[in-house]
Scaffold this motif. Structure first.
Motif, short mmCIF file in Angstrom:
data_model
loop_
_atom_site.label_atom_id
_atom_site.label_comp_id
_atom_site.label_asym_id
_atom_site.label_seq_id
_atom_site.Cartn_x
_atom_site.Cartn_y
_atom_site.Cartn_z
N ALA A 168 28.58 10.06 2.50
CA ALA A 168 28.41 10.63 1.17
C ALA A 168 27.31 11.68 1.16
O ALA A 168 27.43 12.72 0.50
CB ALA A 168 28.08 9.52 0.17
N LYS A 169 26.25 11.43 1.94
CA LYS A 169 25.14 12.39 2.01
C LYS A 169 25.50 13.60 2.87
O LYS A 169 25.30 14.74 2.45
CB LYS A 169 23.91 11.69 2.59
N ASP A 170 26.05 13.36 4.05
CA ASP A 170 26.34 14.46 4.99
C ASP A 170 27.45 15.36 4.49
O ASP A 170 27.43 16.58 4.71
CB ASP A 170 26.72 13.90 6.36
N LEU A 171 28.46 14.76 3.82
CA LEU A 171 29.65 15.51 3.42
C LEU A 171 29.69 15.81 1.92
O LEU A 171 30.70 16.27 1.40
CB LEU A 171 30.91 14.73 3.82
N TRP A 172 28.60 15.52 1.22
CA TRP A 172 28.47 15.84 -0.20
C TRP A 172 29.58 15.20 -1.03
O TRP A 172 30.17 15.82 -1.91
CB TRP A 172 28.48 17.36 -0.40
N LEU A 173 29.85 13.93 -0.76
CA LEU A 173 30.94 13.27 -1.47
C LEU A 173 30.61 12.98 -2.93
O LEU A 173 31.50 12.65 -3.70
CB LEU A 173 31.31 11.96 -0.76
N ASP A 174 29.33 13.10 -3.31
CA ASP A 174 28.97 12.90 -4.70
C ASP A 174 29.24 14.14 -5.55
O ASP A 174 29.11 14.10 -6.77
CB ASP A 174 27.49 12.50 -4.83
N VAL A 175 29.61 15.24 -4.90
CA VAL A 175 29.95 16.46 -5.63
C VAL A 175 31.43 16.42 -5.98
O VAL A 175 32.27 16.15 -5.12
CB VAL A 175 29.64 17.71 -4.77
N PRO A 176 31.79 16.66 -7.24
CA PRO A 176 33.20 16.60 -7.64
C PRO A 176 34.10 17.46 -6.76
O PRO A 176 33.76 18.58 -6.40
CB PRO A 176 33.17 17.14 -9.09
N GLY A 177 35.24 16.87 -6.37
CA GLY A 177 36.23 17.59 -5.59
C GLY A 177 36.06 17.52 -4.09
O GLY A 177 36.87 18.08 -3.34
N ARG A 178 35.02 16.83 -3.62
CA ARG A 178 34.77 16.78 -2.17
C ARG A 178 35.65 15.77 -1.46
O ARG A 178 35.87 15.87 -0.26
CB ARG A 178 33.30 16.45 -1.91
N GLY A 179 36.14 14.75 -2.16
CA GLY A 179 37.02 13.78 -1.53
C GLY A 179 36.55 12.36 -1.71
O GLY A 179 35.52 12.09 -2.32
N VAL A 180 37.33 11.43 -1.17
CA VAL A 180 37.00 10.02 -1.22
C VAL A 180 37.20 9.42 0.17
O VAL A 180 38.09 9.84 0.90
CB VAL A 180 37.87 9.27 -2.26
N MET A 181 36.34 8.48 0.52
CA MET A 181 36.41 7.82 1.83
C MET A 181 36.32 6.32 1.59
O MET A 181 35.51 5.87 0.78
CB MET A 181 35.27 8.29 2.73
N MET A 182 37.14 5.56 2.28
CA MET A 182 37.12 4.10 2.11
C MET A 182 37.28 3.41 3.46
O MET A 182 37.88 3.97 4.39
CB MET A 182 38.21 3.66 1.14
N ALA A 183 36.73 2.21 3.56
CA ALA A 183 36.81 1.42 4.78
C ALA A 183 37.73 0.23 4.54
O ALA A 183 37.56 -0.51 3.58
CB ALA A 183 35.43 0.94 5.19
#
Length: 219
Positions: A72-87
């Motif tokens: 979330a920090k490295d790929l800016w996932l908290d910025v709208p439109g950046r994407g979602v990642m799940m485990a």
């Protein structure tokens, strides 16, 4: 010892950034498929948006505490439109050689964790995405991502379901809260199940960690 399948959904233009990040974390194999968002034409028109083309990435990594927070920090996932990642937890890997290849001999003990979300995976006939998503949204789903796929073994369908199945498929991913998972799946089966033109099958997978949820709900 445990491992996770990391599933990422992002815009196609950012697929390369995510793939490179996974390799930096030690992933030996990163698979990328092309998908699309499932927002209706009316919604896109109201928002002034075009249909969103997605990249769906899959890789396997040892279970690591804080991995998705780092993403979330490295790929800016908290910025709208950046994407979602799940485990999604992996229950087993076939063979020691495959395990060593995929995980580089590294894995951690899994800590017990309360699951707040599940990933619903729907397999439906080509062109049935809207039918599936209409049913899912009526039961509380906020969005999804569809990937075109080709099925095999469809000749066995008559034995189990008494119907013929088309080989061209839509693979639809819907992230749902633990509370809404059951009604969403029930609605899909009732309105887009095997006895409908969609001929949808659905199952869910536990999500043990998540990053970028806010953006996933905006198509």
């Amino acid at each position: 010892m445990s491992a996770d399948l990391i599933l990422t959904i992002t815009d196609r233009s950012r697929g390369g950034d995510f793939s490179a990040w996974f390799r930096e974390q030690g992933a030996t194999l990163v698979l990328t498929a092309l998908g699309r968002g499932t927002a209706t034409t009316e919604v896109l028109d109201c928002l002034g948006l075009e249909a969103t083309e997605k990249a769906v990435l899959l890789c396997m990594l040892p279970s690591r505490k804080g991995l998705l927070r780092k993403a979330a920090k490295d790929l800016w996932l908290d910025v709208p439109g950046r994407g979602v990642m799940m485990a999604v937890p992996v229950s087993s890997i076939g063979g020691a050689s495959a395990k060593n290849y995929l995980l580089q001999g590294e894995a951690e003990d899994r800590m017990e964790k309360k699951l707040t979300h599940e990933l619903i995976v729907v397999i439906a006939n080509q062109g049935a995405t809207d039918q599936v998503m209409d049913a899912a949204r009526a039961a509380g789903a906020t969005g999804g991502t569809a990937v075109h796929a080709k099925g095999t073994g469809t000749e066995l369908a008559k034995k189990f379901f008494g119907v013929s199945l088309a080989s061209e498929k839509e693979l639809i991913f819907i992230l749902a809260s633990a509370e809404t998972r059951k009604p969403i799946m029930k609605a899909i089966m009732e309105k887009a199940g095997m006895q409908t033109e969609a001929q949808a099958l659905a199952f869910s997978l536990p999500v043990t960690d998540l990053a970028g949820l806010r953006q996933f709900n905006v198509e």
